[in-house]
Design a protein around this motif. Structure first.
Motif, PDB file in Angstrom:
ATOM      1  N   LEU A  77       0.851  -1.088  -0.035  1.00  0.00           N
ATOM      2  CA  LEU A  77       0.233  -0.079  -0.079  1.00  0.00           C
ATOM      3  C   LEU A  77       0.871   1.143  -0.060  1.00  0.00           C
ATOM      4  N   SER A  78       0.611   2.176  -0.550  1.00  0.00           N
ATOM      5  CA  SER A  78       1.188   3.594  -0.788  1.00  0.00           C
ATOM      6  C   SER A  78       0.483   4.600   0.548  1.00  0.00           C
ATOM      7  N   GLY A  79      -0.532   4.095   0.907  1.00  0.00           N
ATOM      8  CA  GLY A  79      -0.919   5.072   1.794  1.00  0.00           C
ATOM      9  C   GLY A  79      -2.137   4.416   2.920  1.00  0.00           C
ATOM     10  N   ILE A  80      -2.161   4.759   3.996  1.00  0.00           N
ATOM     11  CA  ILE A  80      -3.354   4.052   4.847  1.00  0.00           C
ATOM     12  C   ILE A  80      -3.918   5.323   5.694  1.00  0.00           C
ATOM     13  N   LEU A  81      -5.305   5.406   5.612  1.00  0.00           N
ATOM     14  CA  LEU A  81      -6.058   6.425   6.184  1.00  0.00           C
ATOM     15  C   LEU A  81      -6.876   5.650   7.409  1.00  0.00           C
ATOM     16  N   ASP A  82      -6.879   6.250   8.519  1.00  0.00           N
ATOM     17  CA  ASP A  82      -7.724   5.585   9.558  1.00  0.00           C
ATOM     18  C   ASP A  82      -8.247   6.807  10.259  1.00  0.00           C
ATOM     19  N   SER A  83      -9.721   7.171  10.027  1.00  0.00           N
ATOM     20  CA  SER A  83     -10.289   8.032  10.481  1.00  0.00           C
ATOM     21  C   SER A  83     -11.533   7.681  11.516  1.00  0.00           C
ATOM     22  N   SER A  84     -11.228   8.414  12.737  1.00  0.00           N
ATOM     23  CA  SER A  84     -11.950   7.659  13.980  1.00  0.00           C
ATOM     24  C   SER A  84     -12.275   6.406  13.937  1.00  0.00           C
ATOM     25  N   ALA A  85     -11.095   5.421  13.659  1.00  0.00           N
ATOM     26  CA  ALA A  85     -11.185   4.234  13.569  1.00  0.00           C
ATOM     27  C   ALA A  85     -10.798   3.417  14.705  1.00  0.00           C
ATOM     28  N   PHE A  86      -9.522   4.041  15.238  1.00  0.00           N
ATOM     29  CA  PHE A  86      -8.691   3.209  16.346  1.00  0.00           C
ATOM     30  C   PHE A  86      -9.258   3.336  17.680  1.00  0.00           C
ATOM     31  N   HIS A  87     -10.205   4.321  17.898  1.00  0.00           N
ATOM     32  CA  HIS A  87     -10.596   4.341  19.340  1.00  0.00           C
ATOM     33  C   HIS A  87     -11.832   3.043  19.192  1.00  0.00           C
ATOM     34  N   HIS A  88     -12.037   2.632  17.915  1.00  0.00           N
ATOM     35  CA  HIS A  88     -12.958   1.498  18.192  1.00  0.00           C
ATOM     36  C   HIS A  88     -12.318   0.281  18.522  1.00  0.00           C
ATOM     37  N   VAL A  89     -11.143  -0.191  17.722  1.00  0.00           N
ATOM     38  CA  VAL A  89     -10.369  -1.021  18.018  1.00  0.00           C
ATOM     39  C   VAL A  89     -10.093  -1.054  19.735  1.00  0.00           C
ATOM     40  N   TYR A  90      -9.732   0.049  20.180  1.00  0.00           N
ATOM     41  CA  TYR A  90      -9.316   0.082  21.765  1.00  0.00           C
ATOM     42  C   TYR A  90     -10.692  -0.075  22.409  1.00  0.00           C
ATOM     43  N   SER A  91     -11.723   0.525  22.221  1.00  0.00           N
ATOM     44  CA  SER A  91     -12.796   0.339  23.072  1.00  0.00           C
ATOM     45  C   SER A  91     -13.371  -1.110  23.072  1.00  0.00           C
ATOM     46  N   PHE A  92     -13.453  -1.745  21.819  1.00  0.00           N
ATOM     47  CA  PHE A  92     -14.156  -3.000  21.504  1.00  0.00           C
ATOM     48  C   PHE A  92     -13.348  -4.295  22.012  1.00  0.00           C
ATOM     49  N   ASN A  93     -12.072  -3.753  22.558  1.00  0.00           N
ATOM     50  CA  ASN A  93     -11.035  -5.034  23.051  1.00  0.00           C
ATOM     51  C   ASN A  93     -10.811  -4.751  24.593  1.00  0.00           C
ATOM     52  N   ASN A  94     -11.772  -4.416  25.132  1.00  0.00           N
ATOM     53  CA  ASN A  94     -11.930  -4.207  26.691  1.00  0.00           C
ATOM     54  C   ASN A  94     -10.699  -3.055  26.904  1.00  0.00           C
ATOM     55  N   TYR A  95     -10.913  -2.034  25.785  1.00  0.00           N
ATOM     56  CA  TYR A  95     -10.043  -0.731  26.469  1.00  0.00           C
ATOM     57  C   TYR A  95      -8.560  -1.003  26.610  1.00  0.00           C
ATOM     58  N   ASP A  96      -8.201  -1.971  25.650  1.00  0.00           N
ATOM     59  CA  ASP A  96      -6.705  -2.369  25.898  1.00  0.00           C
ATOM     60  C   ASP A  96      -6.083  -1.765  24.978  1.00  0.00           C
ATOM     61  N   ARG A  97      -4.858  -0.776  25.344  1.00  0.00           N
ATOM     62  CA  ARG A  97      -4.085   0.026  24.201  1.00  0.00           C
ATOM     63  C   ARG A  97      -3.184  -0.780  23.348  1.00  0.00           C
ATOM     64  N   ALA A  98      -2.986  -2.335  24.110  1.00  0.00           N
ATOM     65  CA  ALA A  98      -2.000  -3.044  23.327  1.00  0.00           C
ATOM     66  C   ALA A  98      -2.619  -3.355  21.741  1.00  0.00           C
ATOM     67  N   HIS A  99      -4.029  -3.394  21.559  1.00  0.00           N
ATOM     68  CA  HIS A  99      -4.555  -3.756  20.423  1.00  0.00           C
ATOM     69  C   HIS A  99      -4.179  -2.530  19.347  1.00  0.00           C
ATOM     70  N   VAL A 100      -4.250  -1.420  19.928  1.00  0.00           N
ATOM     71  CA  VAL A 100      -3.973  -0.373  18.985  1.00  0.00           C
ATOM     72  C   VAL A 100      -2.484  -0.442  18.321  1.00  0.00           C
ATOM     73  N   ARG A 101      -1.698  -0.594  19.243  1.00  0.00           N
ATOM     74  CA  ARG A 101      -0.260  -0.922  19.104  1.00  0.00           C
ATOM     75  C   ARG A 101      -0.113  -1.792  17.999  1.00  0.00           C
ATOM     76  N   LEU A 102      -0.791  -3.055  18.306  1.00  0.00           N
ATOM     77  CA  LEU A 102      -0.508  -4.017  17.014  1.00  0.00           C
ATOM     78  C   LEU A 102      -1.331  -3.646  15.773  1.00  0.00           C
ATOM     79  N   ALA A 103      -2.573  -3.016  15.777  1.00  0.00           N
ATOM     80  CA  ALA A 103      -2.887  -2.425  14.530  1.00  0.00           C
ATOM     81  C   ALA A 103      -1.833  -1.629  13.869  1.00  0.00           C
ATOM     82  N   ILE A 104      -1.400  -0.869  14.732  1.00  0.00           N
ATOM     83  CA  ILE A 104      -0.381   0.419  13.853  1.00  0.00           C
ATOM     84  C   ILE A 104       0.587  -0.647  13.388  1.00  0.00           C
ATOM     85  N   ALA A 105       1.012  -1.460  14.304  1.00  0.00           N
ATOM     86  CA  ALA A 105       2.501  -2.462  13.590  1.00  0.00           C
ATOM     87  C   ALA A 105       1.958  -3.102  12.192  1.00  0.00           C
TER      88      ALA A 105
END
Length: 310
Positions: A77-105
């Motif tokens: 991919l040349s580019g990725i946009l996450d617009s108001s997306a990662f707070h859903h990853v965080y919230s619906f995984n028991n408010y766990d920031r590790a899931h956001v870190r994994l998503a970014i990686a």
């Protein structure tokens, strides 16, 4: 718009992660006909709906997938946009920031060299505890925001275990000049004022926690994943400032100093540095104990081209 930072052009492929209705994805494709735009969402109904409405554009497609996981081949991919997306990853995984870190990686792994990652979301305040001041009366009636604040103090993080729900709140003594004051963690003061006008959808909004990283934490995660930070800034939407913040509340630190309004959004942009081609240099100097440092500089040098980015 956060999307202006993306590398549109012939041969480029952009993924819009967590695209929702698909309408913003469609507009990107319409405005950039030489760029392949792919909308991604975990909800198959959203993907089917977007395909029905918008997939007639030759440079637009939609795909079901979990944005926390690898969806596309590495470095495709040349580019990725996450617009108001990662707070859903965080919230619906028991408010766990590790899931956001994994998503970014995982998203960085899907970027080509020099590819661009753009995140538009919310940012956590760095203050500890603040005093949130609300008018007791609003438009001649009892201010309903006060009741919503008290309810929110009991129901925040409602998807978590019962012992982890809610937050500390203390009302200060007396009504001062028609205002009531509450000691509250800065994070939850921001969470409240950002959602206080969504009462019609409160049962849905209460599931989510908007803030999960401070600006410094966002930047550190980007650097840990080999991204050169091109842009990092809290955003204050002028319409929201005028119509939803001004006159509705004030925020003070514990010494009584009035603070700026919380930011309404945050945008951070990172460029994937080719392996072994760049270095981050930071300037350090000894600051006298009585002095306040006001400038922090950092530089990146590309070993292949010699370019220096400040």
């Amino acid at each position: 718009s956060a999307s202006v930072h993306l590398p549109y052009g012939p041969g480029e492929i952009i993924a819009d992660m967590g695209m929702g209705s698909g309408t913003p994805t469609y507009l990107q494709a319409l405005l950039n006909p030489e760029t392949q735009i792919i909308g991604v969402d975990i909800n198959p109904e959203a993907v089917n709906h977007a395909n029905t409405l918008y997939a007639w554009l030759p440079n637009l497609s939609f795909k079901q997938g979990d944005i926390e996981q690898l969806i596309f081949p590495p470095e495709s991919l040349s580019g990725i946009l996450d617009s108001s997306a990662f707070h859903h990853v965080y919230s619906f995984n028991n408010y766990d920031r590790a899931h956001v870190r994994l998503a970014i990686a995982n998203q960085v792994a899907q970027l080509k060299e020099n590819g661009i990652l753009v995140i538009r979301d919310f940012v956590e305040p760095t203050e500890g505890t603040v005093v949130l001041e609300l008018p007791e009366m609003l438009d001649g009636e009892q201010n309903a925001d006060i009741a919503w604040l008290m309810k929110f103090s009991q129901t925040a993080r409602i998807l978590a275990d019962e012992k982890d729900r809610g937050f500390f709140i203390e009302e200060l003594d007396g009504v001062k000049w028609g205002f009531r004051q509450f000691r509250i963690p800065a994070k939850y003061a921001a969470e409240f004022v950002l959602r206080k006008d969504y009462t019609e959808h409160w049962d849905t909004e209460i599931l989510e926690e908007y803030t999960y990283f401070s600006q410094q934490e966002f930047e550190r995660v980007f650097e840990e994943n080999g991204l050169r930070i091109l842009f990092s800034k809290p955003v204050r939407n002028p319409w929201i400032m005028r119509n939803r913040f001004q006159g509705m509340f004030r925020v003070f630190d514990e010494s009584g100093k009035e603070l700026d309004f919380f930011s309404t959004n945050f945008i951070i942009v990172g460029q994937k540095i080719p392996n072994h081609s760049g270095a981050r240099l930071s300037e350090k100097r000894v600051i006298a104990p009585w002095a306040t440092p006001y400038l922090k500089t950092s530089h990146y040098r590309d070993k292949l081209t010699g370019e220096i980015w400040d």
